[in-house]
Design a protein around this motif. Structure first.
Motif, PDB file in Angstrom:
ATOM      1  N   MET A  60      -2.906   9.131   3.646  1.00 19.51           N
ATOM      2  CA  MET A  60      -3.552   8.240   4.607  1.00 19.51           C
ATOM      3  C   MET A  60      -3.568   6.816   4.054  1.00 19.51           C
ATOM      4  O   MET A  60      -3.955   6.591   2.912  1.00 19.51           O
ATOM      5  CB  MET A  60      -4.970   8.711   4.896  1.00 19.51           C
ATOM      6  N   VAL A  61      -3.130   5.861   4.843  1.00 19.63           N
ATOM      7  CA  VAL A  61      -3.095   4.463   4.413  1.00 19.63           C
ATOM      8  C   VAL A  61      -4.505   3.885   4.476  1.00 19.63           C
ATOM      9  O   VAL A  61      -5.143   3.922   5.532  1.00 19.63           O
ATOM     10  CB  VAL A  61      -2.146   3.638   5.304  1.00 19.63           C
ATOM     11  N   PRO A  62      -5.023   3.353   3.363  1.00 21.41           N
ATOM     12  CA  PRO A  62      -6.371   2.759   3.380  1.00 21.41           C
ATOM     13  C   PRO A  62      -6.473   1.627   4.397  1.00 21.41           C
ATOM     14  O   PRO A  62      -5.526   0.843   4.568  1.00 21.41           O
ATOM     15  CB  PRO A  62      -6.548   2.239   1.950  1.00 21.41           C
ATOM     16  N   ALA A  63      -7.602   1.536   5.053  1.00 25.41           N
ATOM     17  CA  ALA A  63      -7.785   0.525   6.097  1.00 25.41           C
ATOM     18  C   ALA A  63      -7.715  -0.892   5.551  1.00 25.41           C
ATOM     19  O   ALA A  63      -7.409  -1.833   6.286  1.00 25.41           O
ATOM     20  CB  ALA A  63      -9.127   0.750   6.797  1.00 25.41           C
ATOM     21  N   VAL A  64      -7.992  -1.064   4.254  1.00 22.63           N
ATOM     22  CA  VAL A  64      -8.016  -2.412   3.669  1.00 22.63           C
ATOM     23  C   VAL A  64      -6.679  -2.800   3.043  1.00 22.63           C
ATOM     24  O   VAL A  64      -6.564  -3.889   2.472  1.00 22.63           O
ATOM     25  CB  VAL A  64      -9.128  -2.516   2.598  1.00 22.63           C
ATOM     26  N   ARG A  65      -5.675  -1.947   3.129  1.00 19.69           N
ATOM     27  CA  ARG A  65      -4.382  -2.259   2.497  1.00 19.69           C
ATOM     28  C   ARG A  65      -3.714  -3.422   3.218  1.00 19.69           C
ATOM     29  O   ARG A  65      -3.717  -3.505   4.450  1.00 19.69           O
ATOM     30  CB  ARG A  65      -3.479  -1.024   2.504  1.00 19.69           C
ATOM     31  N   VAL A  66      -3.126  -4.335   2.444  1.00 19.69           N
ATOM     32  CA  VAL A  66      -2.497  -5.539   2.988  1.00 19.69           C
ATOM     33  C   VAL A  66      -0.991  -5.460   2.759  1.00 19.69           C
ATOM     34  O   VAL A  66      -0.535  -5.303   1.625  1.00 19.69           O
ATOM     35  CB  VAL A  66      -3.057  -6.815   2.323  1.00 19.69           C
ATOM     36  N   ASN A  67      -0.224  -5.584   3.808  1.00 20.26           N
ATOM     37  CA  ASN A  67       1.237  -5.584   3.692  1.00 20.26           C
ATOM     38  C   ASN A  67       1.704  -6.994   3.351  1.00 20.26           C
ATOM     39  O   ASN A  67       1.611  -7.916   4.165  1.00 20.26           O
ATOM     40  CB  ASN A  67       1.862  -5.125   5.008  1.00 20.26           C
ATOM     41  N   THR A  68       2.204  -7.171   2.132  1.00 13.69           N
ATOM     42  CA  THR A  68       2.625  -8.505   1.671  1.00 13.69           C
ATOM     43  C   THR A  68       4.137  -8.628   1.573  1.00 13.69           C
ATOM     44  O   THR A  68       4.649  -9.530   0.910  1.00 13.69           O
ATOM     45  CB  THR A  68       2.008  -8.805   0.288  1.00 13.69           C
ATOM     46  N   GLY A 112      -2.617  -9.369  -1.800  1.00 13.29           N
ATOM     47  CA  GLY A 112      -3.543  -8.636  -0.958  1.00 13.29           C
ATOM     48  C   GLY A 112      -4.773  -8.146  -1.700  1.00 13.29           C
ATOM     49  O   GLY A 112      -5.754  -7.723  -1.077  1.00 13.29           O
ATOM     50  N   PHE A 113      -4.759  -8.212  -3.022  1.00 16.13           N
ATOM     51  CA  PHE A 113      -5.891  -7.751  -3.836  1.00 16.13           C
ATOM     52  C   PHE A 113      -6.955  -8.837  -3.881  1.00 16.13           C
ATOM     53  O   PHE A 113      -6.676  -9.979  -4.252  1.00 16.13           O
ATOM     54  CB  PHE A 113      -5.414  -7.409  -5.243  1.00 16.13           C
ATOM     55  N   SER A 114      -8.199  -8.482  -3.532  1.00 17.03           N
ATOM     56  CA  SER A 114      -9.250  -9.488  -3.369  1.00 17.03           C
ATOM     57  C   SER A 114     -10.248  -9.544  -4.513  1.00 17.03           C
ATOM     58  O   SER A 114     -11.198 -10.317  -4.454  1.00 17.03           O
ATOM     59  CB  SER A 114     -10.013  -9.219  -2.063  1.00 17.03           C
ATOM     60  N   ASP A 141      -6.356   0.634  -3.251  1.00 13.99           N
ATOM     61  CA  ASP A 141      -6.497   0.604  -1.798  1.00 13.99           C
ATOM     62  C   ASP A 141      -5.873  -0.636  -1.178  1.00 13.99           C
ATOM     63  O   ASP A 141      -5.275  -0.563  -0.096  1.00 13.99           O
ATOM     64  CB  ASP A 141      -7.975   0.677  -1.409  1.00 13.99           C
ATOM     65  N   GLU A 142      -6.026  -1.784  -1.825  1.00 19.00           N
ATOM     66  CA  GLU A 142      -5.626  -3.050  -1.191  1.00 19.00           C
ATOM     67  C   GLU A 142      -4.153  -3.390  -1.382  1.00 19.00           C
ATOM     68  O   GLU A 142      -3.547  -4.039  -0.519  1.00 19.00           O
ATOM     69  CB  GLU A 142      -6.498  -4.191  -1.729  1.00 19.00           C
ATOM     70  N   LEU A 143      -3.557  -3.008  -2.501  1.00 15.63           N
ATOM     71  CA  LEU A 143      -2.153  -3.340  -2.754  1.00 15.63           C
ATOM     72  C   LEU A 143      -1.229  -2.463  -1.923  1.00 15.63           C
ATOM     73  O   LEU A 143      -1.422  -1.246  -1.838  1.00 15.63           O
ATOM     74  CB  LEU A 143      -1.818  -3.142  -4.230  1.00 15.63           C
TER      75      LEU A 143
END
Length: 679
Positions: A60-68, A112-114, A141-143
């Motif tokens: 499952m793709v985390p909701a906070v993942r950012v496609n960079t 995408g990492f905050s 989760d974010e990367l």
């Protein structure tokens, strides 16, 4: 007295370069000649994309993942334009700050990492991000899945430099010299030169080039404001005079300050350029030979971007630039290189220790701020506990954090939060520096732990406190883990030690009860804290009276819950029967908020630990209880009475250890029987 010692205790302003009107562009190219050394036969790089979690088919793709993907592709185009093999994107700004303005969040944009700590590195064929244990789960989760995650300190994970050394001979590594500390830059350049790799300073930030098209946020334009003497305790003129005196003794002509909290503290000014940090983007240069002013003390204002020209053109014979230390990378390589080598002296910033050792007014203010903050937090915790146990309304991580802010805002001289509240329920609590978002927001309930790490900015101080609650029935494991975290917290809070002791020597006290059962936590046990400044402040490694720092051991069970207990403490002188070689120091708790008795297994605590907790809770009830009365919060006062009742182990006068719970029960029964016989 050595020169370093003098500067360690100096303090520093004559040329101030505050708010920017344009971005500083500095050509700072360093051509390094390859030596043609051979590569090691065995690669050091043992981390691959296959190691990423939640990146396998079916995950499952985390909701906070950012496609960079597109951002990185655009960056590689710019890298090709500059003939770069690799490009480094650090977290910091031009002042090597831990927290930065939105416009300086380049690493967050490209990766995408905050999180607040991390470094991104992009080559023409790979991309990787380094971060510490606080952010392992968050980064996963974010990367997006094209990023390799380098978990610093873990076995088999290369350092940034080790990874760069795997590049082919003749490769070029580019970076913005304004964003990397001088000491880091110089160490990289020297090591890479030995491998035939060039480290190049690029006068244009490549991330900015691609970010502008997506709408890079502007810098804040709010004016700075004065931090009144009633809170500062010392005028900026006196602070500068002290610094100039130290400079004269060291025969220094100019001192450059680059850390934003040092600039703000020295000038008794505050700003809002960086979220949650009351600072403003500026440099300060103090001169002992300035001819620009007719008065003994004066400040001249220059354009922010002119700092490098000022240093390059200066005829001064001795210019001191700050080195790196915790929560600050010191002067950037751009600032360091702008000073001619013959005049340059790298040293610890003289403002560092003076700012960290709070004066009497600052100490009183910090204590007062923590009283107000405790009133707000206790009032809120009482309210939230009733709301959740009654079940009348639905509360989430975000709504709870928002409500808590309104409680703090009602206190005198409140100036905002000191960081984004870590309001984390259940599995979100395992993410050490979690910040709730619309995508991750959970409803609070009675089935798991609720970790709340929050703080406020007041004119008289900065606060940071963490408590962990359970509004239902905690498991035996949760109770034991909480108790062991609490035992470590108490052991550190109650230790007495000789002057000159470093924080690393005491760290094991906070961890040892977790170590006993094979547990630990992946973050430091404490940090300095500013006085209406940064929630994280640099301190000398050795404790000194007047320091405020945190005591925050924890435990985190991945994908399940988190536990952390944090107080701010003041380092004070202790009276002991004997003095061996040095005076003794210890800690005084400044945070005054009760711990949760429901989560404490008292049989795991010693008599001494119980006594400390009972004394602490008695102080909480007296000090915060009185203030609750004064503010007309009787319901919360009654709640506080219940939360601070003495622990039974201490009241029975018994000592218990982790192996004596059965004996304790027997002894307790004997006491009861004895009382029945006597009466």
């Amino acid at each position: 007295m050595t020169f370093r010692y003098i500067w360690l205790y100096a303090v520093a302003v004559v040329v101030v370069i505050p708010y920017p009107t344009e971005t500083c562009v500095v050509p700072m190219t360093s051509q390094l000649s390859p030596r043609g050394q051979e590569r090691s036969a065995e690669s050091l790089v043992k981390v691959t994309l296959a190691d990423r979690e939640k990146c396998q088919p079916g995950d499952m793709v985390p909701a906070v993942r950012v496609n960079t993907t597109l951002r990185v592709a655009n960056l590689r185009e710019e890298m090709n334009n500059y003939n770069l093999t690799a490009y480094i994107i650090p977290s910091g700004d031009e002042h090597q700050s831990e927290y930065v303005a939105k416009a300086d969040e380049r690493r967050k944009y490209i990766s995408g990492f905050s999180g607040s700590s991390g470094l991104a590195l992009v080559t023409l064929s790979a991309q990787a991000l380094w971060t510490d244990g606080r952010y392992f789960l968050q980064a996963e989760d974010e990367l997006d899945c094209a990023w390799m995650l380098m978990k610093e300190g873990m076995e088999g994970v290369p350092t940034v430099l080790e990874w760069l050394k795997e590049l082919p001979m003749g490769a070029t590594v580019g970076a913005d010299p304004r964003l990397i500390g001088a000491q880091t830059w110089l160490s990289y350049a020297e090591e890479l030169e030995g491998m035939g790799i060039d480290m190049l300073g690029i006068d244009t930030n490549l991330v900015d080039l691609i970010w502008e098209e997506d709408g890079r946020p502007p810098y804040v334009q709010d004016p700075v404001f004065v931090h009144e003497m009633a809170f500062a305790g010392k005028s900026w003129q006196d602070k500068v005079a002290d610094v100039r005196g130290e400079m004269s003794a060291a025969e220094a002509d100019i001192l450059v300050l680059t850390a934003l909290d040092e600039v703000a503290w020295l000038l008794n000014l505050r700003g809002s350029d960086i979220p949650f940090n009351p600072v403003f983007r500026a440099y300060v240069a103090i001169s002992t030979t300035s001819t620009e002013c007719s008065e003994q003390q004066c400040v001249t204002i220059h354009d922010y971007a002119s700092i490098l020209d000022y240093l390059q053109d200066s005829p001064a014979q001795k210019i001191v630039v700050p080195g790196s230390y915790a929560y600050s990378g010191g002067a950037s390589y751009a600032v360091y290189s702008a000073v001619k080598e013959s005049a340059r002296v790298a040293s610890t910033s003289p403002v560092l220790l003076t700012k960290a050792r709070k004066n009497e007014v600052e100490i009183a203010g910090m204590k007062n701020a923590h009283v107000k903050d405790a009133v707000a937090l206790c009032d809120f915790l009482r309210f939230l506990e009733k709301e959740i146990t009654d079940g009348a309304n639905v509360w989430t991580e975000i709504s709870a954090a928002t409500e808590l802010q309104s409680y703090r805002a009602a206190q005198q001289d409140f100036m905002g939060l000191s960081f984004a509240s870590i309001s984390a329920y259940g599995s979100n609590g395992a993410v050490i520096h979690y910040e709730p978002t619309d995508a991750t927001d959970k409803a609070l309930g009675t089935g798991s732990l609720f970790l709340l790490d929050s703080g406020g900015q007041y004119k008289d101080g900065t606060t940071d406190v963490t408590r962990t609650m359970h509004y239902g029935q905690p498991t035996d494991a949760q109770i034991e883990e909480y108790t062991r975290v609490l035992a470590g917290h108490v052991d550190l809070a109650s230790v007495v030690f000789p002057e000159g002791t470093t924080d690393t020597r005491l760290d094991v006290l906070a961890r040892r009860h977790l170590y006993e059962i094979g547990l630990d936590y992946r973050h430091g046990t404490g940090h300095g804290i500013g006085m209406f400044l940064g929630v994280h402040e640099s301190l000398s490694p050795a404790y000194e009276p007047g320091y405020f720092d945190s005591n925050e051991p924890g435990f985190y069970k991945d994908d399940a819950y988190g536990i952390r207990l944090e107080n701010i403490m003041l380092t004070v002188t202790k009276t002991t029967p004997y003095t061996f070689d040095k005076p003794s120091l210890g800690f005084e708790p400044v945070t005054l908020v009760p711990f949760e008795a429901k989560l404490i297994n008292q049989t795991l605590l010693s008599r001494k630990q119980c006594d400390w907790l009972n004394n602490y809770h008695a102080t909480v009830l007296q000090v915060i209880g009185d203030e609750l009365h004064a503010q007309g919060k009787q319901e919360t006062h009654d709640w506080l009475v219940e939360k601070t009742r003495p622990l039974c182990v201490a009241s029975l006068g018994l000592s218990a250890s982790s192996s004596s719970s059965k004996c304790l029960v027997v002894l307790a029964l004997l006491v009861v029987l004895r009382n029945q016989i006597l009466f």
